[in-house]
Design a protein around this motif. Structure first.
Motif, PDB file in Angstrom:
ATOM      1  N   HIS A  41      24.839  18.538  20.754  1.00 14.06           N
ATOM      2  CA  HIS A  41      25.720  19.702  20.640  1.00 14.06           C
ATOM      3  C   HIS A  41      25.489  20.538  19.383  1.00 14.06           C
ATOM      4  O   HIS A  41      25.521  21.764  19.429  1.00 14.06           O
ATOM      5  N   GLU A  42      25.282  19.851  18.266  1.00 13.81           N
ATOM      6  CA  GLU A  42      25.104  20.575  16.996  1.00 13.81           C
ATOM      7  C   GLU A  42      24.007  21.633  17.151  1.00 13.81           C
ATOM      8  O   GLU A  42      24.197  22.813  16.868  1.00 13.81           O
ATOM      9  N   GLN A  43      22.866  21.190  17.658  1.00 13.85           N
ATOM     10  CA  GLN A  43      21.706  22.056  17.827  1.00 13.85           C
ATOM     11  C   GLN A  43      21.957  23.150  18.878  1.00 13.85           C
ATOM     12  O   GLN A  43      21.727  24.338  18.642  1.00 13.85           O
ATOM     13  N   VAL A  44      22.483  22.745  20.026  1.00 13.51           N
ATOM     14  CA  VAL A  44      22.697  23.703  21.126  1.00 13.51           C
ATOM     15  C   VAL A  44      23.724  24.764  20.707  1.00 13.51           C
ATOM     16  O   VAL A  44      23.544  25.959  20.965  1.00 13.51           O
ATOM     17  N   LEU A  45      24.788  24.347  20.026  1.00 14.22           N
ATOM     18  CA  LEU A  45      25.810  25.325  19.610  1.00 14.22           C
ATOM     19  C   LEU A  45      25.237  26.312  18.590  1.00 14.22           C
ATOM     20  O   LEU A  45      25.591  27.497  18.601  1.00 14.22           O
ATOM     21  N   SER A  46      24.324  25.835  17.755  1.00 16.06           N
ATOM     22  CA  SER A  46      23.731  26.748  16.766  1.00 16.06           C
ATOM     23  C   SER A  46      22.817  27.768  17.448  1.00 16.06           C
ATOM     24  O   SER A  46      22.652  28.884  16.971  1.00 16.06           O
ATOM     25  N   GLU A  47      22.256  27.400  18.597  1.00 17.17           N
ATOM     26  CA  GLU A  47      21.434  28.367  19.353  1.00 17.17           C
ATOM     27  C   GLU A  47      22.306  29.272  20.219  1.00 17.17           C
ATOM     28  O   GLU A  47      21.952  30.406  20.509  1.00 17.17           O
ATOM     29  N   LEU A  48      23.456  28.732  20.625  1.00 17.46           N
ATOM     30  CA  LEU A  48      24.356  29.482  21.510  1.00 17.46           C
ATOM     31  C   LEU A  48      25.107  30.578  20.739  1.00 17.46           C
ATOM     32  O   LEU A  48      25.222  31.724  21.221  1.00 17.46           O
ATOM     33  N   ALA A  49      25.593  30.246  19.549  1.00 20.14           N
ATOM     34  CA  ALA A  49      26.462  31.171  18.793  1.00 20.14           C
ATOM     35  C   ALA A  49      25.875  32.591  18.666  1.00 20.14           C
ATOM     36  O   ALA A  49      26.570  33.563  18.970  1.00 20.14           O
ATOM     37  N   PRO A  50      24.593  32.751  18.275  1.00 18.69           N
ATOM     38  CA  PRO A  50      24.089  34.111  18.075  1.00 18.69           C
ATOM     39  C   PRO A  50      23.856  34.910  19.365  1.00 18.69           C
ATOM     40  O   PRO A  50      23.738  36.130  19.290  1.00 18.69           O
ATOM     41  N   VAL A  51      23.782  34.232  20.522  1.00 23.54           N
ATOM     42  CA  VAL A  51      23.484  34.982  21.757  1.00 23.54           C
ATOM     43  C   VAL A  51      24.717  35.165  22.650  1.00 23.54           C
ATOM     44  O   VAL A  51      24.640  35.739  23.730  1.00 23.54           O
ATOM     45  N   MET A  52      25.871  34.694  22.160  1.00 24.74           N
ATOM     46  CA  MET A  52      27.088  34.796  22.975  1.00 24.74           C
ATOM     47  C   MET A  52      27.652  36.202  23.009  1.00 24.74           C
ATOM     48  O   MET A  52      27.585  36.917  22.015  1.00 24.74           O
ATOM     49  N   THR A  53      28.218  36.549  24.170  1.00 21.83           N
ATOM     50  CA  THR A  53      28.919  37.834  24.286  1.00 21.83           C
ATOM     51  C   THR A  53      30.220  37.598  25.042  1.00 21.83           C
ATOM     52  O   THR A  53      30.340  37.997  26.182  1.00 21.83           O
ATOM     53  N   ASN A  54      31.112  36.829  24.446  1.00 17.01           N
ATOM     54  CA  ASN A  54      32.439  36.629  25.029  1.00 17.01           C
ATOM     55  C   ASN A  54      32.532  35.620  26.185  1.00 17.01           C
ATOM     56  O   ASN A  54      33.461  35.705  26.982  1.00 17.01           O
ATOM     57  N   GLN A  55      31.577  34.695  26.290  1.00 15.31           N
ATOM     58  CA  GLN A  55      31.635  33.712  27.377  1.00 15.31           C
ATOM     59  C   GLN A  55      32.695  32.634  27.080  1.00 15.31           C
ATOM     60  O   GLN A  55      33.021  32.391  25.902  1.00 15.31           O
ATOM     61  N   LEU A  56      33.173  32.027  28.143  1.00 15.10           N
ATOM     62  CA  LEU A  56      33.999  30.826  28.008  1.00 15.10           C
ATOM     63  C   LEU A  56      33.044  29.635  27.908  1.00 15.10           C
ATOM     64  O   LEU A  56      32.166  29.473  28.757  1.00 15.10           O
ATOM     65  N   ILE A  57      33.219  28.842  26.858  1.00 17.10           N
ATOM     66  CA  ILE A  57      32.316  27.698  26.650  1.00 17.10           C
ATOM     67  C   ILE A  57      33.072  26.397  26.922  1.00 17.10           C
ATOM     68  O   ILE A  57      34.106  26.129  26.307  1.00 17.10           O
ATOM     69  N   GLU A  96      35.192  25.169  18.325  1.00 17.15           N
ATOM     70  CA  GLU A  96      35.687  26.398  17.669  1.00 17.15           C
ATOM     71  C   GLU A  96      35.084  26.558  16.278  1.00 17.15           C
ATOM     72  O   GLU A  96      34.798  27.666  15.835  1.00 17.15           O
ATOM     73  N   LYS A  97      34.872  25.433  15.603  1.00 20.89           N
ATOM     74  CA  LYS A  97      34.308  25.477  14.245  1.00 20.89           C
ATOM     75  C   LYS A  97      32.882  26.011  14.244  1.00 20.89           C
ATOM     76  O   LYS A  97      32.426  26.613  13.292  1.00 20.89           O
ATOM     77  N   ARG A  98      32.157  25.781  15.331  1.00 15.63           N
ATOM     78  CA  ARG A  98      30.726  26.106  15.360  1.00 15.63           C
ATOM     79  C   ARG A  98      30.385  27.369  16.158  1.00 15.63           C
ATOM     80  O   ARG A  98      29.222  27.721  16.254  1.00 15.63           O
ATOM     81  N   LEU A  99      31.395  27.991  16.750  1.00 15.38           N
ATOM     82  CA  LEU A  99      31.148  29.193  17.557  1.00 15.38           C
ATOM     83  C   LEU A  99      31.866  30.389  16.917  1.00 15.38           C
ATOM     84  O   LEU A  99      32.769  30.201  16.098  1.00 15.38           O
ATOM     85  N   PRO A 100      31.483  31.622  17.281  1.00 15.45           N
ATOM     86  CA  PRO A 100      32.087  32.786  16.634  1.00 15.45           C
ATOM     87  C   PRO A 100      33.613  32.795  16.739  1.00 15.45           C
ATOM     88  O   PRO A 100      34.167  32.329  17.740  1.00 15.45           O
TER      89      PRO A 100
END
Ligand SMILES: NC(=O)C1=CN([C@@H]2O[C@H](COP(=O)(O)OP(=O)(O)OC[C@H]3O[C@@H](n4cnc5c(N)ncnc54)[C@H](O)[C@@H]3O)[C@@H](O)[C@H]2O)C=CC1
Ligand SMILES: O=C(O)[C@@H]1CCC=N1
Length: 263
Positions: free
Chosen positions: A75-91, A104-108
């Protein structure tokens, strides 16, 4: 038909069980990704008629919902790749121990997240799935979550601490039941019945017991009593449970599960 666009990251056993439920419930826009194991990804794609990708990061902005179905450690790695490409998705994550605070701590700031704990009976539409929505989940998003969970069985909304404590009991315990079933099946086979018949006998016994357990008229201790005729064969068997301190063992089993999920 459900049109929500769902990306599932991880194509393992839990992901496949969920995809099966989603497809049965007519979710038409499902895409799945995996790390390595291209063969598994292709198999999932053709078996369930879903899209697949090896570059999930490029598809996030097209999605409504992203379901994380990889191991907790990824998760640590995947969330760090997910955060910059997100545009309001439900995770949503299904991972043991990965609660909404972690996400919540690791996402925008403001990201809608949920922690969901299903079990493998999802593949039969019979999971009991626990879930906790994060603080930014809208009513509409919560409705989406419930729609997804309904496609794999029954569900219950609980708080984060309850999910941690109940993961061993609804997520892992199917394995404990199967472990007991395996012993019973092997013992049944010793009588000369085939594996198929032995499995049928044990499965129906478990199904019937589950139905009885669901009855509101009797408490669980009464159900045990009802089977154990005074001085009879079951009473003799249950005394062996006590001899081996079954309750203590089960407590240790559940604690081991809980502690591992917290790591
Ligand atoms: N198996 C079960 O009964 C349940 C599992 N879970 C959770 O589901 C998650 C997956 O568990 P399983 O399906 O049992 O494991 P699995 O090993 O069958 O599947 C995990 C999949 O994730 C993929 N993966 C690993 N790292 C990745 C990454 N960085 N990016 C994309 N894909 C990645 C692997 O290639 C594999 O296909 C875990 O977090 C677990 O806690 C939750 C409830 C029940
Ligand atoms: O064994 C595991 O880690 C996962 C989580 C709950 C059930 N299976």
């Amino acid at each position: 038909m459900s049109n929500e666009k769902i990306l599932i990251v991880g194509a393992g056993r839990m992901a496949q069980a969920i995809i099966k439920g989603l497809k049965k419930a007519d979710f038409t826009n499902v895409m799945v990704a995996n790390k390595g194991n291209q063969e598994r990804l292709e198999e999932v794609e053709s078996r369930f008629n879903v899209d697949s990708t090896t570059q999930w990061q490029e598809h996030v902005s097209d999605q409504d919902i992203v379901i994380l179905a990889m191991p907790p450690e990824a998760h640590e790695q995947v969330l760090s790749e997910l955060a910059p490409v997100m545009t309001n998705q439900l995770i949503i994550t299904v991972a043991a121990g990965i609660d909404v605070s972690y996400l919540e701590k690791r996402l925008p700031e403001g990201t809608a997240v949920a922690w969901v704990m299903p079990n493998t009976a999802a593949a039969k539409g019979e999971s009991i799935t626990l879930f906790t929505p994060g603080k930014n989940v809208s009513d509409e998003q919560e409705y989406f979550i419930e729609k997804i969970l309904f496609s794999i069985g029954k569900f219950k909304k609980l708080n984060e601490q309850q999910l941690h404590a109940l993961t061993p009991i609804t997520g892992s315990a199917p394995a404990f039941i199967y472990r007991m079933a395996l012993t019973l099946i092997n013992k049944a086979k010793e009588t000369g019945v085939s594996e198929v018949v032995a499995k049928q006998l044990v499965a129906q016994m478990i199904r019937g017991s589950a139905e009885m357990l669901n009855s509101e008229l009797k408490c669980t201790a009464d159900l045990i009593d009802e089977v154990a005729s005074p001085g009879g064969v079951t009473a003799a068997a249950l005394s062996v449970f006590d001899q081996y301190q079954f309750d203590q063992m089960m407590n240790d089993v559940l604690t081991a599960c809980y502690e591992r999920a917290k790591q």
